[in-house]
Design an enzyme around this catalytic site. Structure first.
Site, mmCIF file in Angstrom:
data_model
loop_
_atom_site.group_PDB
_atom_site.id
_atom_site.type_symbol
_atom_site.label_atom_id
_atom_site.label_comp_id
_atom_site.label_asym_id
_atom_site.label_seq_id
_atom_site.Cartn_x
_atom_site.Cartn_y
_atom_site.Cartn_z
ATOM 1 N N CYS B 30 0.623 -1.569 0.187
ATOM 2 C CA CYS B 30 -0.313 -0.068 0.417
ATOM 3 C C CYS B 30 0.883 1.057 -0.206
ATOM 4 O O CYS B 30 2.328 1.339 0.424
ATOM 5 C CB CYS B 30 -0.689 -0.174 1.223
ATOM 6 S SG CYS B 30 -1.473 -1.467 1.506
ATOM 7 N N TYR B 169 -5.404 -12.993 -4.648
ATOM 8 C CA TYR B 169 -4.791 -13.022 -3.557
ATOM 9 C C TYR B 169 -5.565 -13.531 -2.625
ATOM 10 O O TYR B 169 -6.458 -12.807 -2.347
ATOM 11 C CB TYR B 169 -4.691 -11.025 -3.320
ATOM 12 C CG TYR B 169 -4.157 -10.695 -2.182
ATOM 13 C CD1 TYR B 169 -3.377 -11.457 -1.326
ATOM 14 C CD2 TYR B 169 -4.623 -9.070 -2.132
ATOM 15 C CE1 TYR B 169 -3.120 -10.590 -0.462
ATOM 16 C CE2 TYR B 169 -4.729 -8.281 -0.344
ATOM 17 C CZ TYR B 169 -3.635 -9.000 0.483
ATOM 18 O OH TYR B 169 -3.344 -8.643 1.582
ATOM 19 N N HIS B 173 -4.766 -12.110 5.791
ATOM 20 C CA HIS B 173 -6.476 -12.141 6.797
ATOM 21 C C HIS B 173 -7.237 -11.103 6.128
ATOM 22 O O HIS B 173 -8.631 -11.100 6.759
ATOM 23 C CB HIS B 173 -6.793 -12.240 8.225
ATOM 24 C CG HIS B 173 -5.555 -14.057 8.410
ATOM 25 N ND1 HIS B 173 -4.574 -13.479 8.715
ATOM 26 C CD2 HIS B 173 -6.855 -14.179 9.656
ATOM 27 C CE1 HIS B 173 -4.551 -14.989 9.010
ATOM 28 N NE2 HIS B 173 -5.989 -15.268 10.025
ATOM 29 N N ASP B 265 3.408 -10.229 8.793
ATOM 30 C CA ASP B 265 4.262 -10.206 7.287
ATOM 31 C C ASP B 265 4.632 -9.092 7.891
ATOM 32 O O ASP B 265 6.230 -9.357 7.088
ATOM 33 C CB ASP B 265 2.912 -10.533 6.302
ATOM 34 C CG ASP B 265 3.789 -10.347 4.737
ATOM 35 O OD1 ASP B 265 4.996 -10.890 4.506
ATOM 36 O OD2 ASP B 265 3.044 -10.001 3.836
#
Lengths: 688, 688
Positions: B30, B169, B173, B265
């Site tokens: 992002c 993707y 979660h 991550d």
């Protein structure tokens, strides 16, 4: 037809160089649309003008990149590139004969300048007022000169965007002019600090300079919070609040007065149930100035409005929330349709929208914010097509709204409700402490349905699939709602929570149906974290129960920070003696105690209680819909549609929206619905 | 020149129908820019391509209004209106010879659809995954068919926008395909629930259909979280994680594998200090598939990269954060300038930007996010103008960055630091538990300055106004920093807190200067609420102190929710036995105890302690600047500028930015600076 006793409300009135056509004044309020959704914003404001408001204001409008409210979307007038977007609004408002006003703002340390990365300003060195790792710098003289220049430049741009009224804004604890005024935020030693005359200096300069810059054709309004509502610890209407009005009495063309901070100005009905609740604070103002005065207080009753004007409290009836719930409020008074007013219920869903960074929503008015993108009008709806008849099952918020809009479209509507009373959760939740105005959601719709000849309403009429089949109405809307789960499943536990059958387990539905818990301590477990568990804790506690409140959240009803209620809720519970257990999930329900686990460490804790009230998640009641889909001859139905909480549990506002949209979409093809999803505002790729 | 041992990193490699020029792969991340700031986003991605990355991905890109992440600004491809904005990126990336990838996403119940008001979808009925009053509905078969159609349509649109690689993707979660996979979120009884083969069905369909739709010219990548890092309570790489890879082994053209959720991550260096920390979870993947594999783990060392490729762990070196800290990382390795790499310090300021709804920031790379709007390039800066010499006082982050950029511009730079060591708060905070990588901020800059002939650096050189006057350097940048307040003033108390002189009062500066508290319990009072108090609690507690932690916040270090660290921080403190007192302000410091007051009820509480560490607010150190302004002959200076924390205390990232900007602005007129503030992206007023 206008009732004579309300004619005073429709007298024209001068504001400096401009004239308002009547006394209805939509004070500035946010829409969550602002600079990112200017077409939508313009349409929302235009509807107010069409509905009869004499003055339609926009929202706080940033004058410079050092007042950058990102990620909140307010107005923006950083430079001339922002003029065209605001011109959309002024043109649209003028088309309907109203005046357009702009609320210029420099937010000081209320802005974190997250996008612009500009330094944050304040009268003195201090942190920003949100949990953001920045501190504001005390403005030096050059900074103050620059601020005055920015404000003057913005006023000039506002005038060229077509605004009739330009605000100087010192309120809601959100603006630099107010920050300079408050001794708590201003410990300067120069001519801008110390005495009140010094602390008011910046406001005076901004007012004078705005008048100088645009006062020939534009009125200059001053929005001022006269009281911080923190007693002797803050500014009080009877002390410095009054002194400020005295010092500046004739300087602005209009006084727009209220209380601070935002949670006090926009108090919810839960904590401030009465119309006109700001009157005690602001009623002195008209005694001090000859200029017109506007004030608010969730005013919707024309009798109250008339009395406020006749008794000399205000000249203009200010409204933010009532104008959102019913943009046509003035028009309805003028045309003698007072019973048709959709009254603001004071729930602050509108405020929450802004705080959540999304376009404005309203529980009572599902068209709010949808005027441009979906082309919805609050008072108009497309007439029916070829179909003639519809059945709505369930008269909660979704069913009532759907039935009402279908009836408006001209269908023969049958509305069936299983319970004795119509209203569903609006009246059930409306029976809880503090939420009685929720009932207005159903009152408004039931009244409307009663006036129509094309609606048959049946209460105490639970429907089976067979009943519906027998009715042979080809278009069926199922609004059977949702029920609170009894198994503990919710945000924190996707599987049922282990329980001992000896423990009494209650849900909100039990309480709202009148079943009280047994004697002894009741543990409320709130995994919902929105508002209801907090209401129930208050309700049971005031009914004399010993209440223990446990939640995985780290405060009570965290979502209500968006409605500006969280502090009041938690304070109320603590003062009632409710025991709070925060940051804990429920892991097991035993015969005499519950087992809770720390969301961080997983350390366990036991709580003794006599009963447990689970406020976790809702289960959609789709049995009827499923049975109709499975057992009956599908060809029988042309339309079978699930709406409201039965489709997806949400707020009452969501249920109303769902029922409304289903009525609007009826007889449109799915293809067209998808194609016309809604209009969008997209960033320009040309130019800078 | 490329060192031979790194040549393997620069081998071209096929991904389905396309070929990557080397092994450097910027995985999707992002930027907080997305659909609202498409020109800025395109420029940020283009810089990566220019810096040598072979593949440049965008960010999660919503495929439909029922995946609406408002107010977070990600990519958007709801319909064809969104294609032109994404075309800007693909064109820009292609110009520099890289492949462009798009990460299509449907967020299921991770999206609240706040703007679109569409129903929220999930495999089974459940709440949305944020504290928003909505529940998702279990998708029926028609919903699943619609989702597949939306994904296929979006893939086609992505292809027409010029993307070379299209992602499916299932990670973090955050996406429906992963939600269907996880038994915790999927209790369906149909062919999409139950067995792993059923739960993987949707992923398989999406992969097959994407290949069918665009696979002729585009590669189809699969981003998959192989492990939830919650042991037996979640998906494990050694169990179902591996089974999924086995089932789909040859279906995608590329495997992009990582761990879930996002906090795992994108773990920070504070909690996951080692490069390549994901390797143990993902190293099996290459044994199961012949398709190329990319993975991440904050990789910045070329030796580590080579070893990961040679040992068969990955084919591509994936990077999100390292590519933000240094977009030219591949180029620097290729040209033998490894020492010039700006290493990612793992602070997650980039992640926090996205979570705060603002454009991306980076501590190490102040040009990140500023490529388009300010025209900043991470490796280039305008040469100097007429001026020849500059003095920078203070070698903390702001001073170091300013000096480095001024030196790059070609000025003769003198850098004076009062302390023995250069680095300021970067090395002081870097000495605290968990923050050692903070030191890389100064390491990088000190190394750079050492390479240059036009910089003179003086440590142990505190400067007075007289010293500076005597030096007669006409351009002076003051980066004297800030110190933590000792009087209790902060967010919750604008006035000093009453204190007894017998109590030992410490500030973070004392601790970072090596002064430990006296024996006995230490009360840390955190009114800052960002990160430092939590670090100090951990630091002192691990050093054997009994620590009590009090704060007005309702959890520890609330701002660190933005860096994804909050749960880890609070868990660590609880497990260390730190006593937490939440929701309390400090009202008085007595000889042997402190008085705290509940932020809600104002009820008071006493806490016994031997010392108190106040982490409240910082005071700018402007004495030198003020003295220069007041006492000296102003005409002597052409430029006198306050930068960094001395101008406005913030994060290290803010200080670096401030120093960088001051260097860029030097020799520009104030008028031009204001005029060119920055370019902006404004909503189009034409069309829909």
């Amino acid at each position: 037809m206008l009732n004579d006793k309300y004619s005073v409300l429709f007298e024209p009135l001068k504001i400096g160089p401009v004239t308002a056509r009547n006394r209805f004044f939509q004070v500035p309020h946010c829409t969550g649309m602002g600079h990112l959704r200017p077409k939508a914003d313009a349409a929302t404001r235009a509807i107010k003008a069409e509905g009869g408001w004499a003055v339609v204001c926009n929202q706080e409008t940033e004058i410079h990149p050092s007042s950058d409210l990102t990620p909140f979307t307010e107005g923006r007038l950083w430079d001339s590139r922002d003029i065209p977007a605001l011109r959309l609004m002024t043109d649209a408002v003028h088309t309907h004969g109203a005046l357009a006003a702009v609320e210029l703002v420099h937010n000081g340390n209320h802005a974190s300048n997250l996008s612009s990365r500009a330094p944050v300003f304040a009268p003195s060195d201090m942190s920003v007022d949100s949990i953001v790792p920045k501190q504001a710098k005390a403005m030096d003289k050059a900074d103050i000169r620059a601020l005055r220049r920015w404000h003057r430049d913005a006023a000039r741009r506002a005038k060229s965007a077509g605004f009739d009224i330009i605000y100087v804004y010192a309120g809601h604890h959100m603006t630099l002019p107010q920050h300079f005024l408050l001794p708590n935020m201003n410990d300067r030693m120069d001519e801008y600090g110390g005495s009140l005359a010094n602390r008011v200096r910046l406001i005076r300069e901004l007012l004078e300079e705005t008048k100088d810059e645009v006062g020939d054709t534009c009125a200059v309004a001053f929005r001022f919070a006269v009281d911080e509502m923190s007693g002797v610890d803050g500014m009080q209407a009877s002390e410095e609040g009054r002194a400020v009005v005295e010092m500046l009495a004739e300087l602005p063309d209009l006084w727009d007065v209220n209380v601070s901070d935002w949670s006090n100005d926009s108090a919810t009905s839960r904590f401030m149930p009465n119309e006109g609740y700001q009157t005690p604070y602001i009623e002195f103002v008209k005694q001090v100035t000859t200029k017109p005065v506007v004030a608010v207080g969730r005013l919707t009753s024309p009798d109250k409005m008339v009395s406020m004007i006749k008794s000399g409290v205000v000249d203009f009836i200010g409204a933010a929330r009532p104008s959102i719930a019913d943009p046509f409020l003035p028009h309805k008074i003028q045309t003698g349709r007072i019973e048709e007013i959709r009254e603001c219920i004071g729930c602050n869903i509108c405020v929450a929208s802004d705080n959540m960074g999304m376009p404005i929503r309203c529980t009572q008015n599902p068209t709010m914010g949808e005027e441009w993108r979906r082309g919805w009008h609050p008072e108009q709806i497309e007439p029916k097509g070829k179909e003639t008849e519809a059945l709505v099952v369930g008269a909660g918020p979704a069913g009532l709204e759907c039935a009402m809009q279908l009836a408006k479209r001209g269908y023969e509507v049958t509305l069936a409700e299983a319970r004795t009373q119509l209203g569903g959760r609006a009246i059930l939740e409306g029976g809880l402490l503090g939420l009685s105005s929720w009932k207005w959601v159903s009152d408004h719709r039931i009244y409307d349905l009663q006036q129509r000849g094309n609606v048959k309403t049946f209460s105490q009429s639970p429907m089976t699939a067979q009943d519906i089949n027998d009715l042979a109405i080809p278009n069926v809307f199922i609004a059977t709602g949702a029920k609170w789960r009894r198994d503990g499943v919710g945000r924190s536990s996707r599987g049922p929570i282990q329980k001992d059958p000896q423990m009494t387990i209650l849900t909100p539905d039990d309480l709202m149906a009148g079943h009280l818990p047994p004697r002894g301590p009741v543990l409320i477990y709130d995994d919902d974290q929105i508002y209801l568990a907090g209401v129930l804790a208050d309700h049971l506690s005031s009914a004399g129960y010993e209440v223990i409140f446990a939640t995985p959240a780290t405060n009570v009803s965290p979502w209500t920070e968006n409605t500006l209620e969280q502090v009041r809720i938690q304070t109320t519970l603590i003062k009632r003696g409710v025991q709070l257990i925060l940051g804990k999930t429920l892991t097991q329900i035993n015969a005499e105690h519950a087992q809770l686990s720390c969301i961080y460490s997983k350390f366990e804790q036991h709580v003794e209680m006599a009963s447990i009230l689970l406020v976790t998640e809702r289960k959609r009641k789709t049995e009827l819909f499923d049975a109709l889909g499975e057992d009956l001859n599908h060809n029988h139905f042309k339309k079978l549609k699930l709406i409201g909480d039965a489709e997806a549990p949400g707020l009452i506002a969501d249920a109303i929206f769902s029922g409304h949209m289903a009525a609007r979409h009826f007889e449109k093809s799915q293809r067209n619905i998808e194609r016309e999803y809604f209009r969008r505002e997209i960033v320009a790729l040309e130019g800078n």
